[in-house]
Motif scaffolding. Structure first.
Motif, PDB file in Angstrom:
ATOM      1  N   ALA A  92      60.065  30.042   4.990  1.00 33.74           N
ATOM      2  CA  ALA A  92      59.260  29.406   6.028  1.00 33.74           C
ATOM      3  C   ALA A  92      60.037  28.284   6.710  1.00 33.74           C
ATOM      4  CB  ALA A  92      57.962  28.864   5.427  1.00 33.74           C
ATOM      5  N   VAL A  93      60.746  27.495   5.915  1.00 36.01           N
ATOM      6  CA  VAL A  93      61.562  26.402   6.466  1.00 36.01           C
ATOM      7  C   VAL A  93      62.656  26.966   7.365  1.00 36.01           C
ATOM      8  CG1 VAL A  93      63.180  24.552   5.885  1.00 36.01           C
ATOM      9  CG2 VAL A  93      61.090  24.861   4.534  1.00 36.01           C
ATOM     10  N   ARG A  94      63.358  27.981   6.882  1.00 35.97           N
ATOM     11  CA  ARG A  94      64.424  28.594   7.684  1.00 35.97           C
ATOM     12  C   ARG A  94      63.856  29.165   8.981  1.00 35.97           C
ATOM     13  NH1 ARG A  94      69.375  30.188   6.333  1.00 35.97           N
ATOM     14  NH2 ARG A  94      68.898  29.936   4.117  1.00 35.97           N
ATOM     15  N   HIS A  95      62.679  29.800   8.888  1.00 35.87           N
ATOM     16  CA  HIS A  95      62.074  30.390  10.078  1.00 35.87           C
ATOM     17  C   HIS A  95      61.774  29.329  11.129  1.00 35.87           C
ATOM     18  CE1 HIS A  95      59.749  33.162  12.522  1.00 35.87           C
ATOM     19  NE2 HIS A  95      58.728  32.303  12.499  1.00 35.87           N
ATOM     20  N   MET A  96      61.175  28.207  10.714  1.00 39.47           N
ATOM     21  CA  MET A  96      60.857  27.172  11.698  1.00 39.47           C
ATOM     22  C   MET A  96      62.124  26.590  12.316  1.00 39.47           C
ATOM     23  SD  MET A  96      58.649  23.626  11.556  1.00 39.47           S
ATOM     24  CE  MET A  96      57.017  24.323  11.684  1.00 39.47           C
ATOM     25  N   PHE A  97      63.157  26.401  11.522  1.00 43.66           N
ATOM     26  CA  PHE A  97      64.421  25.881  12.063  1.00 43.66           C
ATOM     27  C   PHE A  97      64.994  26.848  13.096  1.00 43.66           C
ATOM     28  CE2 PHE A  97      65.626  23.146   8.104  1.00 43.66           C
ATOM     29  CZ  PHE A  97      64.534  22.334   8.357  1.00 43.66           C
ATOM     30  N   ARG A  98      64.908  28.159  12.827  1.00 41.00           N
ATOM     31  CA  ARG A  98      65.435  29.149  13.754  1.00 41.00           C
ATOM     32  C   ARG A  98      64.587  29.210  15.029  1.00 41.00           C
ATOM     33  NH1 ARG A  98      65.868  34.041  13.203  1.00 41.00           N
ATOM     34  NH2 ARG A  98      68.045  34.376  13.786  1.00 41.00           N
ATOM     35  N   VAL A  99      63.269  29.098  14.864  1.00 34.46           N
ATOM     36  CA  VAL A  99      62.386  29.075  16.034  1.00 34.46           C
ATOM     37  C   VAL A  99      62.716  27.876  16.921  1.00 34.46           C
ATOM     38  CG1 VAL A  99      59.999  28.761  16.798  1.00 34.46           C
ATOM     39  CG2 VAL A  99      60.504  30.358  14.955  1.00 34.46           C
ATOM     40  N   ALA A 100      62.817  26.696  16.316  1.00 33.13           N
ATOM     41  CA  ALA A 100      63.079  25.478  17.083  1.00 33.13           C
ATOM     42  C   ALA A 100      64.420  25.544  17.807  1.00 33.13           C
ATOM     43  CB  ALA A 100      63.045  24.263  16.161  1.00 33.13           C
ATOM     44  N   SER A 101      65.391  26.211  17.195  1.00 37.75           N
ATOM     45  CA  SER A 101      66.738  26.288  17.767  1.00 37.75           C
ATOM     46  C   SER A 101      66.891  27.408  18.795  1.00 37.75           C
ATOM     47  CB  SER A 101      67.766  26.480  16.645  1.00 37.75           C
ATOM     48  OG  SER A 101      67.705  25.417  15.721  1.00 37.75           O
ATOM     49  N   GLY A 102      65.850  28.205  18.976  1.00 42.11           N
ATOM     50  CA  GLY A 102      65.906  29.289  19.956  1.00 42.11           C
ATOM     51  C   GLY A 102      66.537  30.562  19.429  1.00 42.11           C
ATOM     52  N   LEU A 103      66.788  30.634  18.117  1.00 42.69           N
ATOM     53  CA  LEU A 103      67.417  31.840  17.556  1.00 42.69           C
ATOM     54  C   LEU A 103      66.413  32.956  17.324  1.00 42.69           C
ATOM     55  CD1 LEU A 103      69.965  30.455  14.933  1.00 42.69           C
ATOM     56  CD2 LEU A 103      70.286  30.933  17.341  1.00 42.69           C
ATOM     57  N   ASP A 104      65.131  32.622  17.292  1.00 46.59           N
ATOM     58  CA  ASP A 104      64.113  33.630  17.037  1.00 46.59           C
ATOM     59  C   ASP A 104      63.397  34.047  18.322  1.00 46.59           C
ATOM     60  OD1 ASP A 104      62.702  35.041  14.723  1.00 46.59           O
ATOM     61  OD2 ASP A 104      60.984  34.192  15.776  1.00 46.59           O
ATOM     62  N   SER A 105      63.840  33.514  19.455  1.00 44.40           N
ATOM     63  CA  SER A 105      63.157  33.766  20.722  1.00 44.40           C
ATOM     64  C   SER A 105      63.531  35.124  21.301  1.00 44.40           C
ATOM     65  CB  SER A 105      63.515  32.680  21.737  1.00 44.40           C
ATOM     66  OG  SER A 105      63.052  31.426  21.300  1.00 44.40           O
TER      67      SER A 105
END
Length: 420
Positions: A92-105
């Motif tokens: 969950a932590v990794r997912h939020m970091f990736r979302v915030a950084s634009g890697l999951d967009s």
């Protein structure tokens, strides 16, 4: 309560499913407050955009949280369960970091999602569900996103048709905030373009589509108005940028319509982006002076130029995120130890006060102060050493070596220097 991230996004669900779980902007605060009252989650934050509806929460039952999410939007959990994901603590932590950084967009490296996460944190705070853990997680996510932006080229190159369309328009118009944008169609490509253009804050956005209900749904999400498809010819002069992507077998904008629009605009330039195959805009429109027409092939050239350098930036960003996930897990571990540290200190303080009271009574009875101090120090030492000594004496077999190592590390003993 452990931390979870759960929900669905463009990786797990098509737009038809994402629409069912999307929250209207004004409904989030009340929804989160209701979740807290239900005691399903101790802390919670919701992010709901065109591409994702995700719940970050501390809960003992992620299943109950998923059921709450479905009930909030009036859908059956069984209907959306195949599209839902549930990520436990570290994931969950990794997912939020990736979302915030634009890697999951959907658009790699896009910056709009960071603002949406900040709004999600503010909403959770207003609802009273942004506790210590989620506050720390959001703040850390913002810092990670800043680190990724500052130390990689994740946002430096265009890697999507939608981003390229915005970039090309910005070359023609000095300030995109002064432009009016018309979207023709309401499919996923137009939805993606609309999200990108919305990030540039144009003066006006309009959606024209054959099916009005779909146009209205997209318009509601991006803050646009709706135009009947048959009114395009009359209203075209009012728009600076036109982005078209429909399934029409014939062009919707011909050379004659474009020339009349340009004349009504007194030759002020127009940007037209045709993402449809077959084309929505006649190729001859490109020959008109002051109209800048770009096709899928034009945008593809821009996209391909940015892919290689962007991928290298992704690898660098993932490395940054990996390290930051470890740091956050370390903080979580320390946080988990706080109750034990507090209990240890309280126990030590209780014993200290008991021995101090014993010493005071002896002094009040006239005992020798030197003897009282000696006894006080001995009793405190014995109580300090009782626990670890008993721990070592009760260890057996293979556990002895581990017990010895534990005590040496806890009391910072140097086995090679017993007199130190």
């Amino acid at each position: 309560m452990p931390l979870f991230a759960l929900g669905l996004n463009h990786h797990t669900a098509p737009v038809a499913i994402r629409e069912q779980l999307a929250f209207p902007p004004g409904a989030l605060t009340a929804a989160l407050a209701g979740l807290a009252d239900s005691q399903v989650a101790r802390e919670a934050a919701l992010i709901s955009t065109c591409n994702r509806t995700e719940l970050y929460c501390r809960t003992d039952s992620p299943e109950a949280a998923a059921d709450w999410l479905a009930r909030q939007r009036g859908v059956r959990l069984a209907d959306i369960a195949p599209y839902l994901f549930t990520l436990p603590e570290q994931d969950a932590v990794r997912h939020m970091f990736r979302v915030a950084s634009g890697l999951d967009s959907m658009v790699l490296g896009e910056p709009q999602i960071l603002g949406q996460l900040k709004e999600a944190a503010r909403t959770a705070d207003a609802a009273g569900t942004l506790g210590t853990l989620l506050h720390k997680l959001f703040q850390k996510s913002f810092a990670v996103a800043k680190d990724v932006r500052a130390n990689t080229a994740i946002g430096a190159n265009v890697v999507s048709m939608a981003a390229a369309a915005v970039r090309l328009s910005a070359r023609i118009f000095e300030d995109m905030r002064d432009t009016r944008v018309l979207f023709i169609g309401a499919g996923e490509m137009i939805e993606l373009c609309a999200s990108h253009f919305a990030g540039a804050s144009p003066q006006r956005m309009t959606v024209a589509n054959r099916t009005r209900s779909r146009a209205e749904m997209l318009a509601a999400r991006i803050g646009a108005d709706v135009l009947p498809l048959e009114a395009i010819g009359d209203m075209l002069p009012h728009y600076d940028v036109v982005v078209a992507c429909t399934a029409s077998p014939l062009p919707l904008i011909g050379r004659g319509m474009a020339e009349r629009a340009l004349k009504a605009r007194r030759r002020r330039p127009m940007v037209m982006v045709d993402l449809a195959v077959p084309r929505d805009i006649e190729p001859e429109v490109a020959k008109i002076s002051d109209i800048f027409l770009y096709t899928v092939d034009d945008l593809a050239q821009i996209v391909s130029a940015g892919l290689e350098s962007r991928q290298a930036a992704v690898d660098e960003a993932e490395a940054i995120i990996g390290q930051q996930v470890e740091d956050f897990q370390h903080w979580l571990g320390r946080r988990d130890a706080v109750p034990t540290i507090r209990q240890l200190r309280e126990q030590a303080e209780t014993r200290r006060l008991a021995e101090l009271e014993r010493a005071r009574r002896r002094l009040a009875h006239g005992d020798d102060p030197q003897a009282v101090l000696e006894a006080l120090s001995q009793r405190l030492t014995n109580k300090l050493l009782h626990g670890p000594t008993r721990f070592l004496n009760h260890a057996e077999g293979d556990a002895i070596a581990q017990a010895v190592d534990t005590v040496q590390r806890v009391f910072q003993l140097n086995p090679s220097s017993p007199d130190s």
